[in-house]
Design a protein around this motif. Structure first.
Motif, short mmCIF file in Angstrom:
data_model
loop_
_atom_site.label_atom_id
_atom_site.label_comp_id
_atom_site.label_asym_id
_atom_site.label_seq_id
_atom_site.Cartn_x
_atom_site.Cartn_y
_atom_site.Cartn_z
N GLU A 1 6.44 7.01 49.29
CA GLU A 1 7.62 6.16 49.12
C GLU A 1 8.19 5.73 50.47
O GLU A 1 7.86 6.31 51.51
CB GLU A 1 8.66 6.93 48.30
N ALA A 2 9.01 4.68 50.44
CA ALA A 2 9.72 4.24 51.65
C ALA A 2 10.69 5.33 52.11
O ALA A 2 10.95 6.29 51.39
CB ALA A 2 10.48 2.95 51.35
N GLY A 3 11.21 5.14 53.29
CA GLY A 3 12.18 6.10 53.83
C GLY A 3 11.54 7.19 54.66
O GLY A 3 12.22 8.03 55.23
N HIS A 4 10.19 7.20 54.72
CA HIS A 4 9.52 8.19 55.57
C HIS A 4 9.79 7.84 57.03
O HIS A 4 10.20 6.72 57.35
CB HIS A 4 8.03 8.28 55.25
N ARG A 5 9.57 8.81 57.90
CA ARG A 5 10.03 8.63 59.29
C ARG A 5 8.92 8.26 60.26
O ARG A 5 9.03 8.50 61.46
CB ARG A 5 10.70 9.91 59.82
N GLN B 1 7.28 2.73 63.75
CA GLN B 1 7.03 1.35 63.31
C GLN B 1 5.54 1.05 63.43
O GLN B 1 4.94 1.30 64.47
CB GLN B 1 7.80 0.37 64.20
N ARG C 1 -0.63 5.69 52.35
CA ARG C 1 -0.13 4.88 51.24
C ARG C 1 -1.31 4.33 50.44
O ARG C 1 -1.37 4.42 49.21
CB ARG C 1 0.69 3.72 51.81
N GLN D 1 14.40 16.12 52.09
CA GLN D 1 13.82 14.97 51.41
C GLN D 1 12.31 15.01 51.45
O GLN D 1 11.72 15.68 52.29
CB GLN D 1 14.28 13.67 52.08
N SER D 2 11.73 14.24 50.55
CA SER D 2 10.28 14.06 50.58
C SER D 2 9.96 12.61 50.22
O SER D 2 10.64 12.01 49.39
CB SER D 2 9.59 14.97 49.56
N ALA D 3 8.97 12.06 50.89
CA ALA D 3 8.55 10.69 50.59
C ALA D 3 7.45 10.67 49.54
O ALA D 3 6.98 9.61 49.15
CB ALA D 3 8.07 10.00 51.87
N SER E 1 13.11 10.55 50.01
CA SER E 1 13.22 9.91 51.34
C SER E 1 13.98 8.59 51.25
O SER E 1 14.48 8.08 52.24
CB SER E 1 11.83 9.66 51.92
N LEU E 2 14.08 8.03 50.02
CA LEU E 2 14.81 6.77 49.85
C LEU E 2 16.27 6.90 50.28
O LEU E 2 16.93 5.90 50.56
CB LEU E 2 14.73 6.32 48.39
N GLU E 3 16.75 8.13 50.34
CA GLU E 3 18.14 8.32 50.80
C GLU E 3 18.29 7.91 52.25
O GLU E 3 19.39 7.64 52.71
CB GLU E 3 18.55 9.79 50.65
N PHE E 4 17.21 7.90 52.97
CA PHE E 4 17.28 7.61 54.41
C PHE E 4 16.85 6.17 54.66
O PHE E 4 15.70 5.79 54.41
CB PHE E 4 16.35 8.59 55.15
N THR F 1 15.55 3.60 56.67
CA THR F 1 14.87 3.38 57.96
C THR F 1 15.07 1.96 58.48
O THR F 1 14.70 1.66 59.61
CB THR F 1 13.35 3.64 57.80
N TRP G 1 16.43 1.16 61.98
CA TRP G 1 15.64 1.24 63.23
C TRP G 1 15.25 -0.14 63.73
O TRP G 1 14.76 -0.31 64.84
CB TRP G 1 14.32 1.98 63.00
N ARG G 2 15.44 -1.14 62.87
CA ARG G 2 14.82 -2.44 63.09
C ARG G 2 15.47 -3.20 64.23
O ARG G 2 16.68 -3.19 64.39
CB ARG G 2 14.94 -3.24 61.80
N ASP H 1 5.45 0.84 55.06
CA ASP H 1 6.73 1.40 54.65
C ASP H 1 7.16 1.00 53.25
O ASP H 1 8.33 1.16 52.92
CB ASP H 1 7.79 1.01 55.67
N TYR I 1 14.61 -0.56 54.19
CA TYR I 1 13.55 0.31 54.70
C TYR I 1 12.65 -0.34 55.74
O TYR I 1 11.93 0.34 56.46
CB TYR I 1 12.71 0.84 53.53
N LYS J 1 11.15 -1.43 58.89
CA LYS J 1 11.41 -0.99 60.26
C LYS J 1 11.18 -2.10 61.27
O LYS J 1 11.36 -1.92 62.46
CB LYS J 1 10.52 0.21 60.61
#
Ligand SMILES: Cc1cc2nc3c(=O)[nH]c(=O)nc-3n(C[C@H](O)[C@H](O)[C@H](O)COP(=O)(O)OP(=O)(O)OC[C@H]3O[C@@H](n4cnc5c(N)ncnc54)[C@H](O)[C@@H]3O)c2cc1C
Ligand SMILES: Cc1ncc(C[n+]2csc(CCOP(=O)(O)OP(=O)(O)O)c2C)c(N)n1
Ligand code: SF4
Ligand code: SF4
Ligand code: SF4
Ligand SMILES: [Mg+2]
Lengths: 331, 562
Positions: free
Chosen positions: A24-28, A31, A40, A68-70, B15-18, B20, B23-24, B520, B542, B544
């Motif tokens: 899922e989106a939101g992973h760290r 870029q 993915r 959290q987890s992606a 992870s959707l809570e974060f 990203t 960062w853009r 992403d 999301y 980035k």
């Protein structure tokens, strides 16, 4: 707003996507991370009824910043060296429970070529029904770019700096596919994020084949390789087009398929885009010699796998990702 | 069952809570940009848009898109020199899209299947606008005025509509049936009052038209043959090229020309007449031009004005072209021409850098001919609107075509004097109609900024495959005797092949690349069209801003913006 067009609420739309979202989106991830893209694509093609054992490394770290987890599939972090062993245990347990859920093992190149190797070899030798996917970004990225057994010859990392004694990494990239093939497993292949439909096809083929199967996915790392984040796919494509990263399939140790290269590009086209090879463009005789060396490695790959294509084909480096209106390319 | 402590697990997809997206630095945006074919079309057609409709099998939709700019596609598809194809990005990849053949096919299909023009019937209080001249410019203006809700009086000196296209373009390039069918359909549109046999200056005056109409558009073309003001003796019975050509087009015959004929000029009239003479059996036809045969690398200002493919076909048919040549004098025996003295010429810059024709002394040659026909151009016949004409042309504002010093009087087409093709005339008619509609609505006329076409370098060509263009059947030169059309057009198969080859410059083709390659999950696919016309939405929570989607978009539709 006409009847045909609509403003979309991304939140709703996200949950209506016509594909399985394993990651899922939101992973760290950084870029343009090739490893994130690769993971993915792999989970999309393998899922949804799969479980993952993931070795330590970028993929593990950027997907699971606690709490959290992606991931949208059952996923466990092993340690750095034992993803294959954990996956083997999971597979045995599922078998015991009579469940059909399949098991994937994920690891970086460090977790595959180096520290993870004995567990991997053992899992292959014992014949577990696991697809082991190596996300090959050619160094230990998560700890800040140290060389691995996968780092290509002459590449600069923090532990293989170019200097007076040597031009980047002195040793060669380990031929992991040949080693895996020597386990005489039913299916082992290489893939690249630059050829997503080929990659998906290989994931499905591996899953259909069953047994211990192996996939090595070339996954550029903009940070560690030193290229602009938008060039990830372009760099990956050039690795294939130059012959430096051949896309091949092996069954029981025999070569059964390759992605032919329609127009072979000089290795410099690939190297020039990356800071890790910057010292090879210094213009001195040592740099020239290393460029020739890398070209010879590409030439040898092309020769060994007979990669040079014979004209325009649907399945070659130019034809395999041709687009069509309406996207039927990815079907 | 064993309890897993909360520190050891996380819920899926959390992870959707974060976001990203924070960062853009740059964000990808969908930006439709004009394709080069669109920017280059003088009539304003968006070929990219209708090729896309053809590709998905929607022929009528494609035609409707086409005629939203140009109501005469069956005609222009045949006679336009198609600058769209010269500009086409695909030309730099393998071969340009055969846009004219698709245009022609759609035009013909519309005639065959009687697809209705998208024109509403005018309301009872619709303003009345007069259009003078039913050539391409006048017809296009009338059509766009009707589309804009006006009633139109179309005044034409001759018996039928079509202008020079009817009177001078030979039928082997444009069959009469096609011309009649396409113009007849336009003339039958609701709200159009067509008045043939009505000549401005003879049957009606400018003041009369003005008093009865809210605005005027003049498109009289350039119908008056220019005098051949040569400083040498010329025979008294000299006919101009246009006159001969019009006679042949109307009557199918010409005065006998045994032996050798020289035509002086390098435009459409000269070339068409040379081909007609060959069809009439004249054994030796020479064309004398200051310019050069169109070929790659020949600078535009040095190229013959006739359509390049017509020049090529004339050569195939046995016409001899003398390039960079001027006429010094005619060699006469009494009133009879027996030859002409030619001299090599070239345009060279003078002391002020202006290009001037220079004749090179010592390069004179003699050409033995029995007839000479000047085909050196036409000018506006100013009878009835003398005050508007300056040096054989009507000066206008270049974009809208409003006549200098006037508010509700517009002019365009050949009469402008700065161009001479059907599609340019259509474009003039369209822009003038839009200008008139704006003026009638009380708006001021600002020239729009012309679109920046998508450059070749903005496409990602990796995602396309080379494919040769579909070839139209062409009548072999030895069979080109009568009125049979030389170019055969493409069939549906060929038309779809061309549409499929189109690179969709500057417009989303829904290839899924961005959706597939985003690491992403920040590109989301929609079932219907999204608000911007694509099938995709960026989730900026999301994204980035890595730029992969923009780099890998084949069509240059995604741009990174700060
Ligand atoms: C031999 C020849 C070949 C050509 N070939 C091509 C070609 O292949 N491709 C191409 O794109 N272009 C070609 N052209 C040019 C093209 O025909 C013209 O650019 C185009 O027709 C101009 O359109 P228009 O509407 O401005 O004028 P016209 O087509 O000339 O129409 C003007 C109309 O106004 C009428 N009119 C004039 N004065 C009055 C008046 N006082 N009152 C009422 N009505 C009046 C005329 O009778 C005529 O019907 C060719 C021209 C010639 C001469
Ligand atoms: C036994 C052990 N040694 C060292 C580490 C530190 N470490 C964590 S990730 C990593 C490198 C991972 O490299 P790779 O497997 O190539 O994955 P990448 O981060 O490049 O995706 C290292 C050395 C560790 N976690 N465990
Ligand atoms: S360091 Fe490289 S592999 Fe790790 S998240 Fe960043 S781009 Fe991806
Ligand atoms: S490829 Fe298609 S969109 Fe691009 S210029 Fe040519 S016809 Fe137009
Ligand atoms: S990548 Fe393909 S689907 Fe995405 S915007 Fe560009 S043309 Fe459209
Ligand atoms: Mg690594």
């Amino acid at each position: 707003m006409s009847a045909e067009t609509a403003r979309h609420d991304a939140k709703t739309l996200r949950h209506q996507q016509p594909r399985f979202r394993g990651l899922e989106a939101g992973h760290r991830a950084c870029q343009g991370c090739g490893e994130a893209l690769a993971a993915r694509l792999v989970t999309e093609a393998a899922g949804p009824d799969v479980m993952v054992a993931n070795a330590t490394g970028c993929l593990e770290v950027f997907t699971t910043p606690w709490p959290q987890s992606a991931w949208r599939l059952p996923w466990i972090h092993s340690v750095f060296g034992n993803a294959a062993a954990v996956a083997a245990g999971m597979e045995a347990a599922l078998k015991q429970q009579g469940r059909r859920t399949r098991v994937l093992a994920f690891a970086g190149d460090g977790g595959t070529f180096d520290i993870g190797f004995q567990a991997l070899s053992g899992m292959m030798e014992r014949g577990h029904d696991v697809l082991f996917v190596c996300f090959d970004n050619e160094a230990y990225m998560n700890t800040g770019v140290q060389r691995s057994g996968s780092t290509p010859h002459a590449a600069m990392t923090n532990t293989s700096p170019p200097g007076t004694a040597r031009m980047g990494k002195r040793h060669m990239k380990k031929d992991i596919l040949a080693i895996l093939a020597a386990h005489r497993i039913p299916y082992a292949a290489t893939a690249s994020v630059a050829y997503p439909s080929d990659l998906r096809k290989k994931v499905r083929r591996a899953m259909d084949t069953g047994g211990p199967v192996f996939l090595q996915v070339h996954s550029p790392c903009p940070l560690g390789w030193g290229h602009d984040s938008d060039l990830t796919v372009q760099v990956a494509r050039l690795a294939v087009q130059t012959g430096l990263f051949p896309l091949v399939e092996m069954e029981r140790g025999e070569l059964i398929g390759t992605l032919p290269i329609r127009e072979v590009r000089p290795v410099t086209d690939y190297l020039r885009l990356q800071q890790r090879f910057r010292h090879l463009f210094a213009g001195d005789f040592r740099a020239e010699k290393e460029l020739e060396h890398l070209q010879a490695i590409a030439d040898r790959n092309i020769e060994r796998f007979e990669l040079r294509g014979g004209g325009k084909e649907r399945y070659d480096t130019e034809g395999a990702d041709t687009v069509h209106r309406g996207g039927d390319r990815w079907a | 069952m064993t309890q897993i402590p909360p520190g050891a697990f996380a819920q899926p997809g959390t992870s959707l809570e974060f976001k990203t997206g924070s960062w853009r630095v740059q964000r990808p945006v969908h930006r439709h940009r004009a394709a080069p074919c669109h920017a280059a079309c003088p009539a304003g057609e968006d070929a990219q848009a209708y090729l896309a409709r053809v590709e998905v099998g929607d022929l009528q939709g494609a035609w409707e898109t086409l005629v939203s700019a140009n109501p005469l596609p069956a005609i222009t598809g045949r006679v336009c020199p198609h600058p769209c194809e010269t500009a086409c990005n695909r030309g730099q990849y393998d071969e340009a899209i055969g846009i004219h053949a698709v245009e022609r096919y759609l035009g013909d299909e519309a005639l065959r299947r009687e697809w209705p023009y998208p024109v509403p019937a005018p309301g009872s209080d619709a303003p009345r606008v007069a259009v003078v001249g039913a050539g391409p410019a006048g017809l296009a203006a009338a059509y766009h005025l009707l589309r804009g809700g006006c009633r139109v009086t179309l005044v034409e000196a001759l018996a039928a509509a079509g202008g020079t296209v009817r009177t001078a373009i030979p039928r082997y390039r444009l069959p009469l049936d096609t011309l009649e069918a396409e113009t007849a359909r336009l003339l039958a549109l609701p709200g159009l009052d067509f008045r043939p046999h009505t000549q401005l200056g003879r049957d009606v005056s400018l003041e009369e038209l003005r008093s009865e109409h809210a605005a005027l558009f003049l498109a009289p073309g350039r119908r008056k043959g220019q005098e051949w003001n040569a400083d040498f003796a010329i025979p008294g019975d000299l006919h101009t090229g246009l006159h001969l050509l019009e006679t042949w087009v109307a009557e199918g015959t010409l005065p006998d020309h045994p032996g050798a004929v020289a035509i002086v000029g390098g435009g459409n009239t000269a070339v068409d007449l040379s081909r007609v003479l060959r069809r009439q059996g004249v054994p030796s036809v020479h064309l004398i031009t200051h310019q050069r045969i169109p070929a790659p690398g020949v600078p535009a200002e040095d190229v013959m004005r006739a359509n390049p493919r017509e020049v090529a076909q004339a050569v195939e048919e046995g016409v001899t072209i003398h390039e960079h040549r001027g006429v010094r004098r005619l060699i006469l025996r009494g009133e009879r021409v027996v030859g002409m003295e030619l001299v090599h010429m070239k345009k060279l810059p003078d002391a002020d850098g202006r290009l001037q024709r220079v004749a090179f002394e010592g390069t004179e040659t003699v050409l033995h001919v029995d007839h000479v026909i000047p085909a050196i151009g036409q000018e506006v016949d100013p009878a009835g609107f003398e005050a508007l004409v300056e040096r054989g042309r009507i000066p206008v504002d270049p974009w809208w075509g409003r006549v200098q010093g006037q508010t509700h009087l517009f002019a365009g087409g050949d009469a402008r004097g700065d161009h001479g093709s059907v599609s340019e005339a259509v474009g003039d008619g369209r822009r003038a109609a839009l200008g008139i509609l704006a003026v009638l609505a009380g708006e001021s006329l600002e020239p729009p900024t012309p679109p920046e076409p998508v450059p070749f370098s903005d496409l990602n060509l990796h995602y396309f495959e080379p494919a040769p263009a579909a070839r139209e059947p062409v009548l072999p030169p030895q069979e080109r005797r009568g009125l049979e059309e030389v170019e055969g057009g493409l069939d549906l198969h060929g038309v779809r092949h061309e549409a499929h080859r189109c690179l969709s410059c500057g417009e989303c083709l829904a290839c899924d690349n961005c959706w597939t390659l985003c690491p992403d999950q920040a590109v989301l696919k929609t079932r219907e069209r999204a608000a911007d016309g694509s099938h995709y939405v960026f989730d900026y929570d999301y994204c980035k801003g890595c730029g992969i989607c923009a780099r890998e978009c084949p069509t240059g539709y995604i741009r990174m913006e700060s």
